[in-house]
Design a protein around this motif. Structure first.
Motif, PDB file in Angstrom:
ATOM      1  N   ALA A   1       0.826  -1.213   0.000  1.00  0.00           N
ATOM      2  CA  ALA A   1       0.000   0.000   0.000  1.00  0.00           C
ATOM      3  C   ALA A   1       0.859   1.261   0.000  1.00  0.00           C
ATOM      4  N   LEU A   2       1.907   1.296   0.834  1.00  0.00           N
ATOM      5  CA  LEU A   2       2.757   2.481   0.911  1.00  0.00           C
ATOM      6  C   LEU A   2       3.559   2.690  -0.374  1.00  0.00           C
ATOM      7  N   THR A   3       3.981   1.612  -0.996  1.00  0.00           N
ATOM      8  CA  THR A   3       4.721   1.742  -2.256  1.00  0.00           C
ATOM      9  C   THR A   3       3.838   2.365  -3.326  1.00  0.00           C
ATOM     10  N   ALA A   4       2.594   1.922  -3.397  1.00  0.00           N
ATOM     11  CA  ALA A   4       1.668   2.477  -4.384  1.00  0.00           C
ATOM     12  C   ALA A   4       1.434   3.959  -4.140  1.00  0.00           C
ATOM     13  N   ARG A   5       1.436   4.354  -2.852  1.00  0.00           N
ATOM     14  CA  ARG A   5       1.149   5.765  -2.535  1.00  0.00           C
ATOM     15  C   ARG A   5       2.386   6.642  -2.616  1.00  0.00           C
ATOM     16  N   LEU A   6       3.535   6.143  -2.135  1.00  0.00           N
ATOM     17  CA  LEU A   6       4.733   6.979  -2.034  1.00  0.00           C
ATOM     18  C   LEU A   6       5.655   6.871  -3.246  1.00  0.00           C
ATOM     19  N   GLN A   7       5.542   5.787  -3.996  1.00  0.00           N
ATOM     20  CA  GLN A   7       6.375   5.583  -5.183  1.00  0.00           C
ATOM     21  C   GLN A   7       7.874   5.750  -4.893  1.00  0.00           C
ATOM     22  N   PRO A   8       8.410   4.980  -3.951  1.00  0.00           N
ATOM     23  CA  PRO A   8       9.858   5.067  -3.671  1.00  0.00           C
ATOM     24  C   PRO A   8      10.662   4.492  -4.830  1.00  0.00           C
ATOM     25  N   ASP A   9      11.918   4.863  -4.906  1.00  0.00           N
ATOM     26  CA  ASP A   9      12.801   4.270  -5.914  1.00  0.00           C
ATOM     27  C   ASP A   9      13.120   2.821  -5.559  1.00  0.00           C
ATOM     28  N   VAL A  10      13.305   2.581  -4.257  1.00  0.00           N
ATOM     29  CA  VAL A  10      13.698   1.247  -3.789  1.00  0.00           C
ATOM     30  C   VAL A  10      12.888   0.892  -2.544  1.00  0.00           C
ATOM     31  N   VAL A  11      12.446  -0.358  -2.491  1.00  0.00           N
ATOM     32  CA  VAL A  11      11.844  -0.905  -1.273  1.00  0.00           C
ATOM     33  C   VAL A  11      12.848  -1.889  -0.680  1.00  0.00           C
ATOM     34  N   LEU A  12      13.274  -1.633   0.552  1.00  0.00           N
ATOM     35  CA  LEU A  12      14.194  -2.522   1.256  1.00  0.00           C
ATOM     36  C   LEU A  12      13.338  -3.543   1.989  1.00  0.00           C
ATOM     37  N   MET A  13      13.332  -4.794   1.506  1.00  0.00           N
ATOM     38  CA  MET A  13      12.327  -5.777   1.904  1.00  0.00           C
ATOM     39  C   MET A  13      12.912  -6.951   2.679  1.00  0.00           C
ATOM     40  N   ASP A  14      12.384  -7.174   3.892  1.00  0.00           N
ATOM     41  CA  ASP A  14      12.714  -8.397   4.623  1.00  0.00           C
ATOM     42  C   ASP A  14      11.847  -9.523   4.058  1.00  0.00           C
ATOM     43  N   LEU A  15      12.273 -10.770   4.234  1.00  0.00           N
ATOM     44  CA  LEU A  15      11.493 -11.891   3.701  1.00  0.00           C
ATOM     45  C   LEU A  15      10.458 -12.403   4.688  1.00  0.00           C
ATOM     46  N   GLN A  16      10.846 -12.553   5.949  1.00  0.00           N
ATOM     47  CA  GLN A  16       9.939 -13.076   6.962  1.00  0.00           C
ATOM     48  C   GLN A  16       9.293 -11.910   7.700  1.00  0.00           C
ATOM     49  N   LEU A  17       7.959 -11.814   7.564  1.00  0.00           N
ATOM     50  CA  LEU A  17       7.260 -10.651   8.113  1.00  0.00           C
ATOM     51  C   LEU A  17       6.159 -11.054   9.086  1.00  0.00           C
ATOM     52  N   GLY A  18       6.339 -12.194   9.759  1.00  0.00           N
ATOM     53  CA  GLY A  18       5.329 -12.625  10.714  1.00  0.00           C
ATOM     54  C   GLY A  18       4.094 -13.138  10.001  1.00  0.00           C
ATOM     55  N   ASP A  19       2.936 -12.941  10.616  1.00  0.00           N
ATOM     56  CA  ASP A  19       1.688 -13.399  10.015  1.00  0.00           C
ATOM     57  C   ASP A  19       1.353 -12.548   8.787  1.00  0.00           C
ATOM     58  N   GLY A  20       0.590 -13.146   7.896  1.00  0.00           N
ATOM     59  CA  GLY A  20       0.174 -12.403   6.705  1.00  0.00           C
ATOM     60  C   GLY A  20       1.131 -12.590   5.544  1.00  0.00           C
ATOM     61  N   MET A  21       1.134 -11.620   4.655  1.00  0.00           N
ATOM     62  CA  MET A  21       1.924 -11.687   3.429  1.00  0.00           C
ATOM     63  C   MET A  21       3.420 -11.661   3.725  1.00  0.00           C
ATOM     64  N   ASP A  22       4.168 -12.584   3.110  1.00  0.00           N
ATOM     65  CA  ASP A  22       5.611 -12.560   3.311  1.00  0.00           C
ATOM     66  C   ASP A  22       6.286 -11.624   2.315  1.00  0.00           C
ATOM     67  N   GLY A  23       7.612 -11.486   2.441  1.00  0.00           N
ATOM     68  CA  GLY A  23       8.332 -10.534   1.603  1.00  0.00           C
ATOM     69  C   GLY A  23       8.326 -10.886   0.133  1.00  0.00           C
ATOM     70  N   VAL A  24       8.289 -12.181  -0.182  1.00  0.00           N
ATOM     71  CA  VAL A  24       8.277 -12.593  -1.592  1.00  0.00           C
ATOM     72  C   VAL A  24       6.961 -12.189  -2.246  1.00  0.00           C
ATOM     73  N   GLU A  25       5.850 -12.479  -1.584  1.00  0.00           N
ATOM     74  CA  GLU A  25       4.553 -12.112  -2.158  1.00  0.00           C
ATOM     75  C   GLU A  25       4.410 -10.589  -2.228  1.00  0.00           C
ATOM     76  N   ALA A  26       4.909  -9.888  -1.216  1.00  0.00           N
ATOM     77  CA  ALA A  26       4.860  -8.422  -1.248  1.00  0.00           C
ATOM     78  C   ALA A  26       5.666  -7.892  -2.430  1.00  0.00           C
ATOM     79  N   THR A  27       6.829  -8.487  -2.666  1.00  0.00           N
ATOM     80  CA  THR A  27       7.661  -8.093  -3.806  1.00  0.00           C
ATOM     81  C   THR A  27       6.905  -8.285  -5.111  1.00  0.00           C
ATOM     82  N   ARG A  28       6.275  -9.435  -5.240  1.00  0.00           N
ATOM     83  CA  ARG A  28       5.533  -9.747  -6.467  1.00  0.00           C
ATOM     84  C   ARG A  28       4.411  -8.713  -6.700  1.00  0.00           C
ATOM     85  N   ARG A  29       3.703  -8.376  -5.642  1.00  0.00           N
ATOM     86  CA  ARG A  29       2.576  -7.437  -5.788  1.00  0.00           C
ATOM     87  C   ARG A  29       3.055  -6.011  -6.044  1.00  0.00           C
TER      88      ARG A  29
END
Length: 211
Positions: A46-74
């Motif tokens: 959601a924040l990427t869509a709103r803020l349009q950063p050049d780079v998202v620094l993404m962890d892979l394990q994010l607890g419950d919910g969507m993980d970093g791989v799925e977030a990257t894909r979306r």
């Protein structure tokens, strides 16, 4: 350096202390501007869509919910042209493959020195691959000796094997029948070139296929 020349960065990590440490570290580099923080995959998308950063620094394990791989894909399927740089402690072949296949521009380990992180962020912003040396070595080794291509279900079952579960326990854990487990096991054995459960686990550990 002018503000327009800065790399606009979004941090996604589920640990507040890690985010605070990264923010303090990255603030010391005048070429990087942290524009947002996310603690979940959903929030990062959601924040990427709103803020349009050049780079998202993404962890892979994010607890419950969507993980970093799925977030990257979306993120990469969404609006804008942000790049994703994975920053994680996990360096298994399975993790690396999933992240790169999802479209991550780079894959960095948290053990790297700050200078490597800064350089990787700038490379990712320019769309250039950025890999930690151990990850680069793993990728090159995999290119020389390709890993078996397991389906998501086969990977799930192999992971359960690695935890020592029997067919009945795997069936219960994955909400499938024992017959389905046996069918997938036969395919896993064929792909790994083994005949037994212990052989499959040994190869999986050797080639770091377990998640």
């Amino acid at each position: 350096m002018n503000d327009d020349d800065r790399v606009r960065l979004l941090i996604c990590d589920d640990h507040a202390m890690v985010r605070a440490g990264l923010l303090a570290l990255l603030s010391s580099d005048g070429a990087i501007e942290v524009v947002g923080e996310a603690s979940t995959g959903e929030e990062a998308v959601a924040l990427t869509a709103r803020l349009q950063p050049d780079v998202v620094l993404m962890d892979l394990q994010l607890g419950d919910g969507m993980d970093g791989v799925e977030a990257t894909r979306r993120i990469l399927a969404g609006p804008g042209d942000s790049h994703v740089l994975v920053l994680t402690t996990f360096d298994t072949d399975a993790d690396i493959s999933r992240a790169i296949n999802a479209g991550a521009t780079g894959y960095l380990l948290k053990a790297e020195r700050p200078a490597e992180l800064f350089a990787a962020i700038r490379s990712a912003a320019a769309g250039r691959p950025a890999l930690s040396p151990p990850v680069a070595s793993r990728v090159m080794a995999r290119m020389r000796s390709p890993l078996p291509q397991l389906t998501d279900r086969e990977q799930d079952i192999l992971d359960q094997l690695g935890h020592g579960l029997g067919n009945r326990e795997i069936a219960r854990a994955l909400f499938i029948s024992e017959a389905t487990v046996k069918t997938h096991l036969g395919r896993i054995y064929a792909k790994l070139g083994v005949d037994t459960r212990s052989g499959a686990v040994a190869i999986a550990k050797e080639r770091r296929l377990l998640r």
